[in-house]
Scaffold this active site. Structure first.
Site, PDB file in Angstrom:
ATOM      1  N   GLU A 262      10.388 -14.036   8.122  1.00 47.71           N
ATOM      2  CA  GLU A 262      11.265 -12.953   7.676  1.00 47.71           C
ATOM      3  C   GLU A 262      11.210 -11.820   8.682  1.00 47.71           C
ATOM      4  OE1 GLU A 262      11.030 -11.233   3.736  1.00 47.71           O
ATOM      5  OE2 GLU A 262      10.227 -13.100   2.903  1.00 47.71           O
TER       6      GLU A 262
ATOM      7  N   GLU B  96       3.272 -13.132   1.872  1.00 52.88           N
ATOM      8  CA  GLU B  96       2.794 -11.745   2.029  1.00 52.88           C
ATOM      9  C   GLU B  96       1.587 -11.450   1.133  1.00 52.88           C
ATOM     10  OE1 GLU B  96       6.131  -9.049   1.721  1.00 52.88           O
ATOM     11  OE2 GLU B  96       7.384 -10.331   2.992  1.00 52.88           O
TER      12      GLU B  96
END
Length: 270
Positions: free
Chosen positions: A229, A122
Protein backbone atom coordinates in the site's frame (compact mmCIF):
# COMPACT_ATOMS: atom_id res chain seq x y z
CA UNK A 1 -11.29 5.70 -17.06
CA UNK A 2 -8.01 3.74 -16.99
CA UNK A 3 -8.43 2.57 -20.58
CA UNK A 4 -9.54 6.01 -21.84
CA UNK A 5 -6.40 7.61 -20.37
CA UNK A 6 -3.79 4.98 -21.23
CA UNK A 7 -5.24 2.56 -23.75
CA UNK A 8 -4.56 -0.22 -21.25
CA UNK A 9 -6.25 -1.83 -18.27
CA UNK A 10 -4.38 -1.92 -14.93
CA UNK A 11 -2.40 -5.10 -14.22
CA UNK A 12 -3.65 -5.18 -10.62
CA UNK A 13 -6.55 -3.94 -8.52
CA UNK A 14 -6.96 -4.02 -4.76
CA UNK A 15 -10.13 -4.84 -2.83
CA UNK A 16 -11.18 -5.46 0.78
CA UNK A 17 -12.79 -8.40 2.59
CA UNK A 18 -14.82 -6.09 4.84
CA UNK A 19 -17.92 -7.38 3.01
CA UNK A 20 -18.12 -10.31 5.45
CA UNK A 21 -19.30 -7.90 8.16
CA UNK A 22 -23.13 -7.86 7.90
CA UNK A 23 -23.23 -4.14 8.69
CA UNK A 24 -20.76 -3.06 5.99
CA UNK A 25 -21.46 -4.99 2.79
CA UNK A 26 -20.35 -2.83 -0.12
CA UNK A 27 -20.24 -5.46 -2.83
CA UNK A 28 -16.46 -5.44 -3.16
CA UNK A 29 -16.15 -9.18 -3.73
CA UNK A 30 -18.73 -9.12 -6.51
CA UNK A 31 -16.86 -6.28 -8.20
CA UNK A 32 -13.49 -8.00 -7.78
CA UNK A 33 -14.69 -11.21 -9.43
CA UNK A 34 -16.36 -9.28 -12.23
CA UNK A 35 -13.24 -7.22 -12.84
CA UNK A 36 -10.89 -10.21 -12.79
CA UNK A 37 -13.03 -12.07 -15.32
CA UNK A 38 -13.31 -8.99 -17.53
CA UNK A 39 -9.69 -7.83 -17.45
CA UNK A 40 -7.57 -10.83 -16.46
CA UNK A 41 -5.73 -8.60 -13.99
CA UNK A 42 -4.26 -9.69 -10.64
CA UNK A 43 -6.54 -9.28 -7.63
CA UNK A 44 -5.23 -8.44 -4.17
CA UNK A 45 -7.51 -8.42 -1.13
CA UNK A 46 -6.75 -7.10 2.33
CA UNK A 47 -9.10 -7.44 5.31
CA UNK A 48 -10.24 -4.56 7.45
CA UNK A 49 -11.76 -7.03 9.87
CA UNK A 50 -14.78 -5.57 11.62
CA UNK A 51 -15.49 -6.83 15.14
CA UNK A 52 -18.21 -5.88 17.63
CA UNK A 53 -17.51 -3.53 20.49
CA UNK A 54 -19.71 -5.53 22.86
CA UNK A 55 -19.89 -9.32 22.59
CA UNK A 56 -23.02 -9.36 24.76
CA UNK A 57 -24.97 -7.04 22.46
CA UNK A 58 -23.56 -7.68 19.00
CA UNK A 59 -26.77 -6.66 17.23
CA UNK A 60 -26.86 -3.13 18.60
CA UNK A 61 -23.25 -2.22 19.40
CA UNK A 62 -20.83 -0.48 17.00
CA UNK A 63 -18.57 -2.68 14.85
CA UNK A 64 -15.14 -1.53 13.73
CA UNK A 65 -11.59 -2.60 12.93
CA UNK A 66 -10.28 0.51 14.69
CA UNK A 67 -9.25 0.51 18.34
CA UNK A 68 -10.21 3.12 20.89
CA UNK A 69 -6.70 4.59 20.53
CA UNK A 70 -7.31 5.29 16.83
CA UNK A 71 -9.96 7.89 17.79
CA UNK A 72 -12.05 7.04 14.73
CA UNK A 73 -15.79 7.66 14.42
CA UNK A 74 -16.41 4.04 15.40
CA UNK A 75 -14.11 1.75 17.34
CA UNK A 76 -14.05 -1.61 19.05
CA UNK A 77 -12.62 -3.05 22.24
CA UNK A 78 -12.66 -6.56 20.74
CA UNK A 79 -10.20 -8.73 22.67
CA UNK A 80 -7.71 -10.73 20.59
CA UNK A 81 -6.51 -12.37 23.80
CA UNK A 82 -9.86 -14.18 23.95
CA UNK A 83 -10.25 -14.50 20.18
CA UNK A 84 -7.57 -17.21 20.07
CA UNK A 85 -8.82 -18.99 23.20
CA UNK A 86 -11.23 -21.86 22.41
CA UNK A 87 -14.48 -21.80 24.32
CA UNK A 88 -14.89 -18.03 24.41
CA UNK A 89 -17.52 -15.99 22.58
CA UNK A 90 -14.71 -14.07 20.88
CA UNK A 91 -13.21 -17.33 19.58
CA UNK A 92 -16.54 -18.44 18.15
CA UNK A 93 -16.97 -15.05 16.47
CA UNK A 94 -13.46 -15.24 15.02
CA UNK A 95 -13.95 -18.71 13.56
CA UNK A 96 -17.30 -17.66 12.09
CA UNK A 97 -15.69 -14.58 10.51
CA UNK A 98 -12.87 -16.63 9.02
CA UNK A 99 -15.46 -19.04 7.61
CA UNK A 100 -17.37 -16.17 5.97
CA UNK A 101 -14.16 -14.85 4.43
CA UNK A 102 -13.27 -18.35 3.22
CA UNK A 103 -16.70 -18.67 1.62
CA UNK A 104 -16.05 -15.50 -0.39
CA UNK A 105 -12.56 -16.64 -1.39
CA UNK A 106 -14.03 -19.97 -2.56
CA UNK A 107 -15.97 -17.95 -5.12
CA UNK A 108 -12.66 -16.86 -6.67
CA UNK A 109 -11.40 -20.43 -6.57
CA UNK A 110 -14.51 -21.59 -8.45
CA UNK A 111 -13.66 -19.13 -11.23
CA UNK A 112 -9.94 -20.11 -11.28
CA UNK A 113 -8.96 -16.65 -10.03
CA UNK A 114 -5.85 -16.47 -7.82
CA UNK A 115 -5.89 -13.90 -5.01
CA UNK A 116 -3.03 -12.14 -3.26
CA UNK A 117 -4.51 -12.48 0.23
CA UNK A 118 -3.35 -9.91 2.80
CA UNK A 119 -5.08 -10.17 6.20
CA UNK A 120 -3.93 -8.78 9.56
CA UNK A 121 -1.84 -5.99 8.04
CA UNK A 122 -0.07 -3.06 9.78
CA UNK A 123 0.24 -5.09 12.97
CA UNK A 124 2.92 -2.95 14.64
CA UNK A 125 0.60 0.01 15.11
CA UNK A 126 -2.13 0.62 17.66
CA UNK A 127 -5.00 1.44 15.27
CA UNK A 128 -6.27 -2.09 14.46
CA UNK A 129 -7.48 -4.56 17.12
CA UNK A 130 -4.71 -6.98 16.06
CA UNK A 131 -2.03 -4.30 16.62
CA UNK A 132 1.06 -4.64 18.78
CA UNK A 133 -0.32 -2.82 21.81
CA UNK A 134 -3.50 -4.89 21.79
CA UNK A 135 -2.04 -8.39 21.79
CA UNK A 136 1.20 -10.29 22.25
CA UNK A 137 3.33 -11.50 19.37
CA UNK A 138 2.33 -15.08 20.20
CA UNK A 139 -1.39 -14.24 20.08
CA UNK A 140 -1.01 -12.39 16.78
CA UNK A 141 0.79 -15.37 15.26
CA UNK A 142 -1.85 -17.69 16.70
CA UNK A 143 -4.56 -15.72 14.87
CA UNK A 144 -2.59 -16.04 11.63
CA UNK A 145 -2.27 -19.78 12.22
CA UNK A 146 -6.00 -20.10 12.93
CA UNK A 147 -6.83 -18.24 9.74
CA UNK A 148 -4.40 -20.26 7.62
CA UNK A 149 -5.35 -23.65 9.07
CA UNK A 150 -9.06 -23.05 8.66
CA UNK A 151 -8.87 -21.69 5.12
CA UNK A 152 -6.34 -24.20 3.81
CA UNK A 153 -6.98 -27.35 5.84
CA UNK A 154 -10.68 -27.03 6.63
CA UNK A 155 -11.95 -25.24 3.51
CA UNK A 156 -9.30 -26.49 1.07
CA UNK A 157 -8.45 -23.11 -0.46
CA UNK A 158 -5.46 -23.38 -2.78
CA UNK A 159 -5.81 -20.19 -4.84
CA UNK A 160 -4.30 -17.82 -2.26
CA UNK A 161 -0.93 -16.10 -2.19
CA UNK A 162 -0.49 -15.28 1.51
CA UNK A 163 0.95 -11.82 2.15
CA UNK A 164 2.44 -10.20 5.28
CA UNK A 165 2.64 -6.40 5.41
CA UNK A 166 3.55 -4.20 8.38
CA UNK A 167 3.36 -0.43 8.28
CA UNK A 168 6.61 1.27 7.22
CA UNK A 169 6.64 3.79 10.06
CA UNK A 170 7.26 1.11 12.69
CA UNK A 171 10.06 -0.74 10.89
CA UNK A 172 13.24 0.25 12.69
CA UNK A 173 15.20 -2.89 11.74
CA UNK A 174 15.06 -6.29 10.07
CA UNK A 175 14.62 -7.83 13.52
CA UNK A 176 11.51 -5.73 14.11
CA UNK A 177 10.14 -6.67 10.68
CA UNK A 178 10.49 -10.35 11.47
CA UNK A 179 9.19 -10.21 15.03
CA UNK A 180 5.53 -10.77 14.08
CA UNK A 181 6.24 -12.66 10.87
CA UNK A 182 3.89 -15.69 10.88
CA UNK A 183 6.46 -18.05 9.37
CA UNK A 184 7.79 -19.33 6.05
CA UNK A 185 5.27 -22.18 6.07
CA UNK A 186 2.38 -19.66 5.88
CA UNK A 187 3.70 -16.62 4.01
CA UNK A 188 4.42 -16.37 0.27
CA UNK A 189 4.85 -12.61 -0.13
CA UNK A 190 6.24 -9.85 2.10
CA UNK A 191 5.62 -6.14 1.79
CA UNK A 192 4.81 -2.98 3.70
CA UNK A 193 2.39 -0.03 3.72
CA UNK A 194 3.78 3.51 3.44
CA UNK A 195 1.92 6.78 2.82
CA UNK A 196 3.02 10.31 1.94
CA UNK A 197 1.81 12.31 4.94
CA UNK A 198 4.26 15.16 5.49
CA UNK A 199 7.24 15.92 3.24
CA UNK A 200 8.98 14.42 0.22
CA UNK A 201 12.09 13.81 2.30
CA UNK A 202 10.16 12.03 5.05
CA UNK A 203 8.37 9.79 2.56
CA UNK A 204 11.55 8.91 0.67
CA UNK A 205 13.33 8.15 3.93
CA UNK A 206 10.57 5.81 5.12
CA UNK A 207 10.29 4.14 1.72
CA UNK A 208 14.05 3.58 1.43
CA UNK A 209 14.28 2.14 4.94
CA UNK A 210 11.28 -0.15 4.42
CA UNK A 211 12.45 -1.26 0.98
CA UNK A 212 15.95 -2.07 2.26
CA UNK A 213 14.50 -4.19 5.06
CA UNK A 214 11.74 -5.87 3.06
CA UNK A 215 13.78 -6.74 -0.04
CA UNK A 216 16.56 -8.22 2.11
CA UNK A 217 14.02 -10.16 4.20
CA UNK A 218 12.36 -11.50 1.05
CA UNK A 219 15.68 -12.67 -0.34
CA UNK A 220 16.67 -14.35 2.92
CA UNK A 221 13.35 -16.18 3.25
CA UNK A 222 12.78 -16.97 -0.43
CA UNK A 223 9.65 -14.78 -0.69
CA UNK A 224 8.27 -12.22 -3.15
CA UNK A 225 8.68 -8.53 -2.20
CA UNK A 226 6.06 -5.84 -2.84
CA UNK A 227 4.90 -2.37 -1.80
CA UNK A 228 1.46 -3.48 -0.65
CA UNK A 229 0.00 0.00 0.00
CA UNK A 230 1.11 3.53 -0.74
CA UNK A 231 -0.49 6.82 -1.75
CA UNK A 232 -0.66 10.58 -1.48
CA UNK A 233 -3.94 12.22 -0.51
CA UNK A 234 -5.20 14.27 -3.43
CA UNK A 235 -1.89 13.79 -5.34
CA UNK A 236 -1.20 17.52 -4.96
CA UNK A 237 2.20 17.26 -6.68
CA UNK A 238 1.82 16.58 -10.44
CA UNK A 239 5.30 15.07 -10.48
CA UNK A 240 4.71 12.79 -7.49
CA UNK A 241 4.44 9.67 -9.64
CA UNK A 242 7.66 10.25 -11.57
CA UNK A 243 9.87 12.21 -9.18
CA UNK A 244 8.82 10.85 -5.79
CA UNK A 245 7.21 7.40 -6.07
CA UNK A 246 9.35 6.19 -8.98
CA UNK A 247 12.45 7.75 -7.43
CA UNK A 248 11.89 5.67 -4.28
CA UNK A 249 11.40 2.42 -6.22
CA UNK A 250 13.75 2.47 -9.18
CA UNK A 251 16.61 0.56 -7.55
CA UNK A 252 14.54 -2.16 -5.88
CA UNK A 253 13.26 -5.47 -7.36
CA UNK A 254 9.68 -5.32 -6.08
CA UNK A 255 6.96 -7.33 -7.78
CA UNK A 256 4.26 -4.67 -7.59
CA UNK A 257 3.23 -1.33 -6.07
CA UNK A 258 -0.39 -0.77 -5.08
CA UNK A 259 -1.77 2.74 -4.61
CA UNK A 260 -4.60 2.44 -2.14
CA UNK A 261 -7.90 4.29 -1.96
CA UNK A 262 -7.68 8.08 -1.95
CA UNK A 263 -9.25 8.61 1.47
CA UNK A 264 -6.37 9.17 3.88
CA UNK A 265 -7.73 12.45 5.19
CA UNK A 266 -7.54 13.56 8.82
CA UNK A 267 -9.95 10.95 10.23
CA UNK A 268 -8.20 8.05 8.45
CA UNK A 269 -4.56 8.84 9.22
CA UNK A 270 -2.75 6.52 11.63
Amino acid sequence: VYFDCTGKLPAMRGYDMMDVDPKHNWGQIDRAIEWAKKSGCIITICWHWYAPDNMEDMENCPWSFYTKEAKADHSTSFDLFRAVEPGTAEYEFTVASIDKAAEQLKRFEAEDIPVLWRPLHEAYGNWFWWGQKLCTTEQYKALWQMTYDYMVNERGLDNLVWSYSPGAGELSSAEVYGERYPGDDIIDMVGFDCYYYSTREDYLSKMTNALDITVAFAKEHGKIAAVTETGYEGVKDPKWWTEVLYESLKDYPVSYVLVWRNACDAHMQH
